[in-house]
Design a protein around this motif. Structure first.
Motif, PDB file in Angstrom:
ATOM      1  N   PRO A  40       0.907  -1.203   0.066  1.00  0.00           N
ATOM      2  CA  PRO A  40       0.037  -0.014   0.217  1.00  0.00           C
ATOM      3  C   PRO A  40       0.952   1.346   0.105  1.00  0.00           C
ATOM      4  N   ASP A  41       1.939   1.287   0.876  1.00  0.00           N
ATOM      5  CA  ASP A  41       2.688   2.751   0.746  1.00  0.00           C
ATOM      6  C   ASP A  41       3.937   2.646   0.033  1.00  0.00           C
ATOM      7  N   GLY A  42       4.281   1.795  -0.889  1.00  0.00           N
ATOM      8  CA  GLY A  42       5.623   1.704  -1.316  1.00  0.00           C
ATOM      9  C   GLY A  42       5.696   0.461  -2.485  1.00  0.00           C
ATOM     10  N   SER A  43       6.540   0.286  -3.167  1.00  0.00           N
ATOM     11  CA  SER A  43       7.018  -0.512  -4.062  1.00  0.00           C
ATOM     12  C   SER A  43       8.611  -0.538  -4.314  1.00  0.00           C
ATOM     13  N   ARG A  44       8.967  -2.069  -4.953  1.00  0.00           N
ATOM     14  CA  ARG A  44      10.682  -2.010  -5.055  1.00  0.00           C
ATOM     15  C   ARG A  44      10.647  -2.999  -6.698  1.00  0.00           C
ATOM     16  N   ASP A  45      11.521  -2.499  -7.235  1.00  0.00           N
ATOM     17  CA  ASP A  45      11.800  -3.177  -8.476  1.00  0.00           C
ATOM     18  C   ASP A  45      12.919  -4.048  -8.442  1.00  0.00           C
ATOM     19  N   VAL A  46      12.986  -5.376  -8.911  1.00  0.00           N
ATOM     20  CA  VAL A  46      14.228  -5.989  -8.898  1.00  0.00           C
ATOM     21  C   VAL A  46      14.396  -6.907 -10.424  1.00  0.00           C
ATOM     22  N   ARG A  47      15.592  -6.850 -10.891  1.00  0.00           N
ATOM     23  CA  ARG A  47      16.071  -7.437 -12.168  1.00  0.00           C
ATOM     24  C   ARG A  47      16.776  -8.736 -11.701  1.00  0.00           C
ATOM     25  N   PRO A  48      16.463  -9.812 -12.326  1.00  0.00           N
ATOM     26  CA  PRO A  48      17.039 -10.845 -12.074  1.00  0.00           C
ATOM     27  C   PRO A  48      18.545 -10.909 -12.637  1.00  0.00           C
ATOM     28  N   ASP A  49      19.731 -11.057 -11.738  1.00  0.00           N
ATOM     29  CA  ASP A  49      20.871 -11.116 -12.183  1.00  0.00           C
ATOM     30  C   ASP A  49      22.087 -11.748 -11.776  1.00  0.00           C
ATOM     31  N   ARG A  50      21.387 -13.119 -10.956  1.00  0.00           N
ATOM     32  CA  ARG A  50      22.204 -14.003 -10.428  1.00  0.00           C
ATOM     33  C   ARG A  50      22.406 -15.285 -11.228  1.00  0.00           C
ATOM     34  N   PRO A  51      23.383 -15.512 -11.722  1.00  0.00           N
ATOM     35  CA  PRO A  51      23.427 -17.055 -12.376  1.00  0.00           C
ATOM     36  C   PRO A  51      23.144 -18.124 -11.511  1.00  0.00           C
ATOM     37  N   ARG A  52      22.464 -19.137 -11.906  1.00  0.00           N
ATOM     38  CA  ARG A  52      22.408 -20.521 -11.043  1.00  0.00           C
ATOM     39  C   ARG A  52      22.746 -21.448 -11.889  1.00  0.00           C
ATOM     40  N   ARG A  53      23.342 -22.457 -11.139  1.00  0.00           N
ATOM     41  CA  ARG A  53      23.822 -23.743 -11.661  1.00  0.00           C
ATOM     42  C   ARG A  53      22.588 -24.707 -12.286  1.00  0.00           C
ATOM     43  N   ASP A  54      21.473 -24.668 -11.699  1.00  0.00           N
ATOM     44  CA  ASP A  54      20.276 -25.367 -12.039  1.00  0.00           C
ATOM     45  C   ASP A  54      19.564 -24.831 -13.031  1.00  0.00           C
ATOM     46  N   LEU A  55      20.104 -23.424 -13.670  1.00  0.00           N
ATOM     47  CA  LEU A  55      19.202 -22.805 -14.701  1.00  0.00           C
ATOM     48  C   LEU A  55      20.340 -22.386 -15.964  1.00  0.00           C
ATOM     49  N   ARG A  56      19.841 -22.748 -17.077  1.00  0.00           N
ATOM     50  CA  ARG A  56      20.649 -22.129 -18.300  1.00  0.00           C
ATOM     51  C   ARG A  56      20.170 -20.706 -18.362  1.00  0.00           C
ATOM     52  N   PRO A  57      20.942 -19.907 -18.799  1.00  0.00           N
ATOM     53  CA  PRO A  57      20.898 -18.374 -18.765  1.00  0.00           C
ATOM     54  C   PRO A  57      19.216 -18.059 -19.694  1.00  0.00           C
ATOM     55  N   ALA A  58      19.126 -18.835 -20.873  1.00  0.00           N
ATOM     56  CA  ALA A  58      17.825 -18.575 -21.564  1.00  0.00           C
ATOM     57  C   ALA A  58      16.721 -19.010 -20.690  1.00  0.00           C
ATOM     58  N   ARG A  59      16.766 -19.950 -19.674  1.00  0.00           N
ATOM     59  CA  ARG A  59      15.506 -20.140 -18.861  1.00  0.00           C
ATOM     60  C   ARG A  59      15.361 -19.123 -17.774  1.00  0.00           C
ATOM     61  N   GLY A  60      16.244 -18.472 -17.201  1.00  0.00           N
ATOM     62  CA  GLY A  60      16.118 -17.317 -16.210  1.00  0.00           C
ATOM     63  C   GLY A  60      17.324 -17.460 -15.376  1.00  0.00           C
ATOM     64  N   MET A  61      17.157 -16.301 -14.495  1.00  0.00           N
ATOM     65  CA  MET A  61      18.464 -15.863 -13.406  1.00  0.00           C
ATOM     66  C   MET A  61      17.618 -15.744 -12.014  1.00  0.00           C
ATOM     67  N   GLY A  62      18.315 -15.856 -11.122  1.00  0.00           N
ATOM     68  CA  GLY A  62      17.914 -15.780  -9.690  1.00  0.00           C
ATOM     69  C   GLY A  62      18.081 -14.409  -9.246  1.00  0.00           C
ATOM     70  N   PHE A  63      17.348 -14.160  -8.240  1.00  0.00           N
ATOM     71  CA  PHE A  63      17.106 -12.661  -7.652  1.00  0.00           C
ATOM     72  C   PHE A  63      16.899 -12.891  -6.465  1.00  0.00           C
ATOM     73  N   GLU A  64      17.160 -11.673  -5.608  1.00  0.00           N
ATOM     74  CA  GLU A  64      17.010 -11.628  -4.113  1.00  0.00           C
ATOM     75  C   GLU A  64      16.648  -9.899  -3.735  1.00  0.00           C
ATOM     76  N   VAL A  65      15.593  -9.858  -3.240  1.00  0.00           N
ATOM     77  CA  VAL A  65      15.354  -8.471  -2.662  1.00  0.00           C
ATOM     78  C   VAL A  65      14.801  -8.436  -1.419  1.00  0.00           C
ATOM     79  N   THR A  66      15.425  -7.287  -0.581  1.00  0.00           N
ATOM     80  CA  THR A  66      14.760  -7.129   0.834  1.00  0.00           C
ATOM     81  C   THR A  66      13.714  -6.235   0.872  1.00  0.00           C
ATOM     82  N   LEU A  67      12.614  -6.402   1.529  1.00  0.00           N
ATOM     83  CA  LEU A  67      11.540  -5.471   1.745  1.00  0.00           C
ATOM     84  C   LEU A  67      11.373  -5.015   2.985  1.00  0.00           C
ATOM     85  N   PRO A  68      10.797  -3.869   3.309  1.00  0.00           N
ATOM     86  CA  PRO A  68      10.384  -3.242   4.728  1.00  0.00           C
ATOM     87  C   PRO A  68       9.663  -4.512   5.518  1.00  0.00           C
ATOM     88  N   PRO A  69       9.789  -4.728   6.680  1.00  0.00           N
ATOM     89  CA  PRO A  69       9.299  -5.879   7.450  1.00  0.00           C
ATOM     90  C   PRO A  69       7.704  -5.699   7.636  1.00  0.00           C
TER      91      PRO A  69
END
Length: 817
Positions: A40-69
């Motif tokens: 309700p009072d905010g937003s946050r954008d995240v772009r996946p930028d973490r290579p993962r061994r269990d995914l080909r780059p064409a399939r996707g990338m990992g992400f992590e984001v920290t939001l307010p509690p």
């Protein structure tokens, strides 16, 4: 939680939502360019930028984001490839479970329980550590995935007649497209000339090389081969596919299989007959060797490229050549065209690579998929290792070409990416890959390769081991962990700077075979608690050493297993009553073999004494633990060195609470860690009308029930300790352990917060609190009411009621320090 679907395929998953300090951490993976988390009072954008061994780059990338509690409710918006925005609602950890959430959890839980029934039955019959690990594995509660089984056939452990027969074909043609790369080209062709046997011929296609040295060299080299070589020179540069197709056309009339070979591939002696051998199976359409850069056929790690000298590659090929290759190799989703043998029967059905892939990349995958649709199989050949310098023909163009090719493959073969990931996840060639990886680590190590024998129970010993491994990765460059006490007798975990590979086996002979090529070993006993046949460990450790001059033995005293099967030195009454001698009548110090019979304490100490006497170094982590070892093995006193484990980041100091609101216990609890003392302390506090709860920052062994006033937070990270202490209102730490710990990480972490820490004057925990200004050491007496002693030492209770405590949870815990 799944993200929305695009063309029936999910664009990602949210895998974890958890509180971290003062925030909410969300992690997962996605194939979309951006995710928006809004509340309700905010937003946050995240772009996946973490290579993962269990995914080909064409399939996707990992992400992590920290939001307010306090961000809730949370909606996740995904910008789909179609241009539409799709939303899903994210469950907040503080939200009560909805009926839909409960149904989803129940649907996942019931199949897990059904699969775990045999493990529960085994645990009910024999309540050992191995059975407990099997239950955890069945329920998916182990830290990390269960290591897949290794195959003894690769070392000739089964019928030799099942091994792959020699190549049935003698006539074959090598097709080598060439475009510049002069320095590597000379070595590649020289190796073909020196190392190829049989009735062979090579077709070299010069794809309009611009390097003026290439043309004259190829003409001279071709003339020198006395009819074995044919040179075709293209006037215009058409790219790898055009050159390869030109060579395939020239090879058609001669018959026999074709080997498509890059001009930067360095073949070893006897390579061709090994590469062609699997083609004796009429269903096999292509064969690819292992290499340092060969996608799913790479070693040491699948899907990762490593730089390598030709000398090192030849040494690895010697190891590969010694493997006993099974007669039927498992199917792979594709071959890799840098060095790929192609069956003549299947080439007649699909004679050319598709020029739609432009100048190169993806063309061999497309050929392999077309052949698969007709019933052909593609296999990897770990019995051959070929060095691949990688990408020389395209240089800086490679990345863009790979991206474009991946998009075309995904468009034509929707299941291909998933099939590759499934192949990598199961890795049917893992035994050979791990053997080559261990050899690679040993050949390249600075000094001997560290090999740690370790348990599977977690805890302080494992934390110390991880820090040693981190140091090894910066020094020798690799480390191997031989883990015992899990679902399988042995798990080999090879740790490398670029990742890890593991596998499980019940055979010690197989372990020795996989280590045979390593020039020098540094064998380190870390902890063997939980091993199914622990009385054999001293002999096994000695058996790992091949030569006294080349291999080194070391021991770490993380517990007292080398002193007694009761590795915490507790007696049958679950109390520590002083040093244990060889003539102790207490049956808890006798080891019961799984197959029947018992090992006396005297025999146990004799066997472990033989191993310790052979050690070049014995490390104790506290003066008290060193004294215990010296009491049992006085002749080894001069070899025992006391040094603390590698340092760790300690939590910051926190302001003391104005009121005594809660009593904290830091770390996992089990019997030896004082779960019984905490249960008794809770009852004493109830009887005295003391309202303060006891908060366990950690997990509790399911075999140690605790009263309701004891609140269990669950697992934690070191950087969360101070925040958790503040959140739960902890004013004093209690260390209730009733065994003489060899080193206590949790005691030192508690002391670092600056809050008062109360512990019994016993072992390393007693040493630590005696030396700290905020430490309070209580006399230890196994016959005394220890809980009452703790209660008497506590600060006076204040009337303030605790707030913000998390609900009680249960967990299986019990790591070894």
């Amino acid at each position: 939680m799944g993200l929305p679907r695009h063309r029936l395929r999910r664009v990602g998953n949210i895998e974890s939502v958890c509180r971290v300090g003062e925030g909410l951490r969300v992690s997962g993976w996605t194939s979309v360019e951006v995710l928006r988390f809004s509340w309700p009072d905010g937003s946050r954008d995240v772009r996946p930028d973490r290579p993962r061994r269990d995914l080909r780059p064409a399939r996707g990338m990992g992400f992590e984001v920290t939001l307010p509690p306090r961000a809730k409710p949370i909606r996740v918006a995904a910008l789909m490839p179609s241009g539409h925005v799709r939303h899903v609602r994210l469950q907040h950890p503080a939200d009560p479970w909805t009926a839909r959430t409960r149904r989803r959890v129940l649907r996942a839980f019931v199949p897990d329980m059904v699969r775990a029934l045999p493990a529960f039955a085994a645990y009910a019959f024999r309540r050992g550590d191995a059975q407990k690990q099997a239950v955890k594995a069945a329920l998916g509660l182990l830290n990390g995935p269960v290591a897949p089984p290794l195959d003894a056939r690769w070392f000739g452990a089964s019928d030799a007649s099942a091994a792959l027969p020699p190549a049935a074909v003698t006539r074959f043609t090598i097709v080598m497209p060439v475009h510049n790369g002069f320095d590597l080209l000379r070595e590649a062709l020289d190796r073909v000339r020196r190392h190829t046997g049989g009735d062979w011929r090579i077709v070299i296609v010069d794809d309009a090389s611009t390097d003026p040295r290439v043309g004259p060299f190829l003409r001279d080299w071709t003339r020198a081969q006395e009819g074995r070589a044919e040179l075709a020179t293209l006037e215009r540069n058409g790219g790898f596919i055009a050159a390869a197709n030109h060579g395939l056309a020239l090879a058609e009339g001669r018959g026999g299989p074709v080997i498509l070979l890059n001009s930067d591939a360095f073949v070893p002696d006897g390579w061709a007959e090994r590469l062609l051998a699997p083609l004796s199976d009429s269903t096999v359409a292509s064969v690819t060797p292992f290499s340092n850069t060969a996608e799913i056929f790479s070693a040491p790690l699948a899907g990762q490229s490593v730089a390598m000298t030709s000398e090192l590659a030849d040494r690895l090929d010697e190891v590969a050549r010694g493997l006993c290759v099974p007669g039927t190799l498992p199917s792979a989703p594709t071959g890799v065209g840098f060095c790929m043998a192609m069956s003549r029967d299947w080439l007649d059905r699909v004679p050319r690579l598709d020029p739609a892939f432009g100048r190169g990349y993806g063309e061999e995958v497309d050929w392999c998929q077309r052949v698969r649709a007709m019933g052909g199989r593609h296999v990897g050949m770990p019995g051959l290792f070929v060095l691949h310098a990688g990408g020389e023909s395209f240089g800086a163009e490679k990345s863009a070409r790979v991206t474009a090719a991946n998009a075309m493959i995904s468009g034509r073969y929707a299941r291909y990416d998933a099939e590759v990931q499934d192949y990598l996840r199961h890795d049917p060639l893992r035994t050979a890959r791990l053997t080559l990886a261990i050899a690679w680590a040993g050949f390249g190590a600075v000094g001997p390769l560290p090999v740690y024998l370790a348990h599977s129970l977690g805890g302080g010993a494992d934390m110390a081991l991880e820090r040693e491994i981190a140091r090894d990765l910066k020094g020798p460059g690799a480390a191997l962990v031989l883990r015992v006490g899990g679902v399988s007798r042995f798990v080999l975990e090879l740790r490398l700077p670029c990742g890890r590979i593991d596998g499980a086996t019940g055979s010690f002979d197989m372990v020795r075979s996989m280590l045979a090529a390593v020039p020098r070993l540094r064998i380190v006993y870390s902890c063997g608690v939980g091993d199914a046949s622990a009385s054999e460990l001293p002999a096994l450790l000695l058996g790992l050493r091949r030569d006294v001059l080349s291999d080194r033995l070391e021991a770490r005293l993380h517990d007292y297993f080398p002193v007694s099967p009761s590795y915490c030195l507790l007696g049958s009454d679950a109390r520590y009553s002083g040093p244990v001698s060889g003539d102790s009548p207490d049956q808890v110090h006798r080891y019961q073999r799984r197959e029947g019979g018992a090992v006396s304490l005297r025999q146990w100490q004799r066997d472990w004494g033989a191993f310790l006497s052979a050690c070049d170094e014995i490390t104790a982590y506290s003066n008290s633990s060193a004294e215990v070892l010296r009491d049992v093995y006085p002749a080894l006193s001069h070899r025992i060195a006391v040094r603390p484990p590698l340092p760790v980041a300690l939590p910051p100091r926190i302001a003391p609470q104005k009121t005594s609101r809660a009593l904290g216990v830091l770390g996992n609890l089990n019997a030896q860690k004082g779960a019984g003392v905490i249960a008794a302390l809770a009852r004493h506090l109830d009887a005295a009308g003391d309202p303060r709860p006891i908060v366990v920052i950690g997990n509790v062994d399911a075999a140690c029930p605790l009263p309701a006033r004891v609140r269990i937070h669950g697992g934690y990270r070191q950087d969360e300790i101070a925040d958790l202490a503040r959140r739960h209102g902890i004013s004093v730490w209690i260390v209730p352990a009733v065994w003489p710990e060899t080193y206590s990480f949790s005691t030192r972490e508690a002391l670092a917060t600056g809050l008062p820490v109360i512990a019994f004057d016993l072992g390393a925990q007693g040493e630590a609190v005696r030396q700290a200004a905020n430490g309070h050491a209580l006399p230890y007496d196994p016959d005394a009411d220890l809980a009452q002693r703790l209660r008497a030492a506590l600060p006076v209770a204040e009337p303030a009621a605790p707030r913000g405590l998390r609900p009680r949870s249960s967990a299986m815990a019990g790591g070894v320090t």
